[in-house]
Motif scaffolding. Sequence first.
Motif, short mmCIF file in Angstrom:
data_model
loop_
_atom_site.label_atom_id
_atom_site.label_comp_id
_atom_site.label_asym_id
_atom_site.label_seq_id
_atom_site.Cartn_x
_atom_site.Cartn_y
_atom_site.Cartn_z
N SER A 1 2.61 -4.48 1.63
CA SER A 1 1.27 -5.00 1.40
C SER A 1 0.35 -4.68 2.57
O SER A 1 0.70 -4.86 3.73
CB SER A 1 1.35 -6.52 1.19
OG SER A 1 0.12 -6.98 0.72
N CYS B 1 -4.10 -3.55 3.68
CA CYS B 1 -5.52 -3.85 3.47
C CYS B 1 -6.08 -3.06 2.29
O CYS B 1 -5.62 -1.96 2.00
CB CYS B 1 -6.32 -3.48 4.72
SG CYS B 1 -5.62 -4.17 6.22
N HIS B 2 -7.07 -3.62 1.66
CA HIS B 2 -7.72 -2.93 0.55
C HIS B 2 -8.27 -1.57 1.01
O HIS B 2 -8.63 -1.42 2.18
CB HIS B 2 -8.89 -3.77 0.03
CG HIS B 2 -8.46 -4.99 -0.72
ND1 HIS B 2 -8.21 -4.97 -2.07
CD2 HIS B 2 -8.19 -6.24 -0.31
CE1 HIS B 2 -7.82 -6.18 -2.46
NE2 HIS B 2 -7.78 -6.97 -1.40
N ASN C 1 -3.91 2.70 5.46
CA ASN C 1 -3.52 2.25 4.12
C ASN C 1 -3.60 3.36 3.08
O ASN C 1 -2.85 3.37 2.12
CB ASN C 1 -4.35 1.03 3.70
CG ASN C 1 -5.83 1.29 3.75
OD1 ASN C 1 -6.27 2.32 4.23
ND2 ASN C 1 -6.62 0.35 3.27
N ARG D 1 -0.54 4.42 0.82
CA ARG D 1 -0.68 4.50 -0.64
C ARG D 1 0.01 5.74 -1.19
O ARG D 1 0.75 5.68 -2.16
CB ARG D 1 -2.15 4.48 -1.03
CG ARG D 1 -2.34 4.47 -2.53
CD ARG D 1 -3.75 4.12 -2.91
NE ARG D 1 -4.72 5.05 -2.35
CZ ARG D 1 -6.04 4.88 -2.44
NH1 ARG D 1 -6.52 3.83 -3.06
NH2 ARG D 1 -6.86 5.77 -1.92
N TRP E 1 -2.52 -4.85 -2.33
CA TRP E 1 -3.58 -4.96 -1.32
C TRP E 1 -3.93 -6.43 -1.22
O TRP E 1 -4.36 -7.04 -2.19
CB TRP E 1 -4.84 -4.19 -1.74
CG TRP E 1 -4.69 -2.75 -2.09
CD1 TRP E 1 -5.20 -2.13 -3.19
CD2 TRP E 1 -4.07 -1.70 -1.33
NE1 TRP E 1 -4.93 -0.79 -3.17
CE2 TRP E 1 -4.23 -0.49 -2.05
CE3 TRP E 1 -3.38 -1.67 -0.11
CZ2 TRP E 1 -3.73 0.72 -1.58
CZ3 TRP E 1 -2.88 -0.46 0.35
CH2 TRP E 1 -3.06 0.72 -0.38
#
Lengths: 316, 150
Positions: free
Chosen positions: B68, B70-71, B81, B85, B109
Amino acid sequence: MEQRLRNEAKALLEQGKVDWIIGFESGSLKFATTPLITKDKNDADRLVINPFMVNNLANFLTEVKGRVGIVAKGCDSRSIVSLMQDNKVAREDVVILGVPCRGIIDLSKVERLVGKERDELDDITREGDKVAIKVDGEKKEFLATEALFDNCLACEFPTPQEYDILLGEPSTSVVNKPAAQEKIEKLKEMTPEQRWEFWKNEFSRCIRCYACRNVCPACFCQRCFVEETEPQWVLPVPRWQDNLIFQIVRNIHVAGRCTDCGECERVCPVNIPLRSLTKEMYDLVDELFHYKAGMDKEAAPLLIAYEYAEAEDLFR
Amino acid sequence: MRQGTEWEPKLVGFLCKWCSYAGADLAGTSRKKYPANIRIIKVPCSGRVDPLFILKALRLGFDGVLVSGCHPGECHYQTGNYRARRRVAITKKFLEYVGIEPQRVQASWVSASEGGKFTEVVAEVTKGLKEIGPNQLFSQERQGDGTKAT
């Protein structure tokens, strides 16, 4: 083509444009070729070009110091470009002697086709879409698609994508994509449990010789995770669990670098169908991120590049 | 597992210290309840998570792994991130091909202000793991294999 290669290689060494020539020479076994890495211009006459030059020579690029003239088939040239993307070699330090490739002949397939050992064969020649095999004074013809390596049957770029000197006209390969994809399609039809069982069985044969890793131009880490001891990620002894983890993680690490050159599968001493893993990863990165390894030396490597929105459906 | 108790999945969570870890913290300070199945490991960024960690966790017998971070657009290090991804995406898809249930590898996220989302994610993931049952991928029943998965 062969004579031209020898002349070019000799000239490059004589003019001091390169320190090394990396190419192929005839091997000690019948038909086989072996890599030739030399500084001596007289050795240039030993260079050969034939349908048996299996190795991906890009693997040696990171091992020699200085400027290098290197013989490259389509897939090899992509491996070289991939190394440039990762800043492992500089473009100006490499002179790529591109060989338009028409597919590499798999001697084990030939042996199975004619039912004889390679030593008993008189000659193997490539004639158009056919492979002609001379045995006991008799000439037998087979479709090239029956005698080439699986990965050659799926070849998208037989002519080098990046080169300084192209030795011959651009070529088109003889492809048979269904045949090249057969093993993978079979696996995909299975249930996940069956697939896991399949790999479990295959990897219980693995002796962890690391030939697949050592032959791979994309596997260039100075220190591989399997050799780390603190923490010890995988046990060094060959047990299927660790063997499988090694190969899965290796595949993920070389994602976006693997050009489907098929070397890992070829060198495996226990014949694990490694290409069924690497090719799937190759297709996966293309499907998810529209990325093909080693196509553009200016492009950022797959796992460095990103877009604002992608693969969103896989995240909560 | 003690006798007579119901099987509970074990989930390992790799949480980014800048967002999801703080999100989990917020869930706690807000007195929100989430399944105790998750074991949290704080990482400096979701980009720190090597797919090797995921495989190692499964090898050790964890039933699932949650990564998990950050957006998109909110990474403390700008691009960590995004890299996570791509890595997690290929890992998830590739493991599915090899034969590992996709529910075992999860990613989300969660920002530092999303304590509520964190509890939801953990609850959903735990529920999914209960449906597919214990991780026996690397179990030892194979012929003459004396490995201990510890």
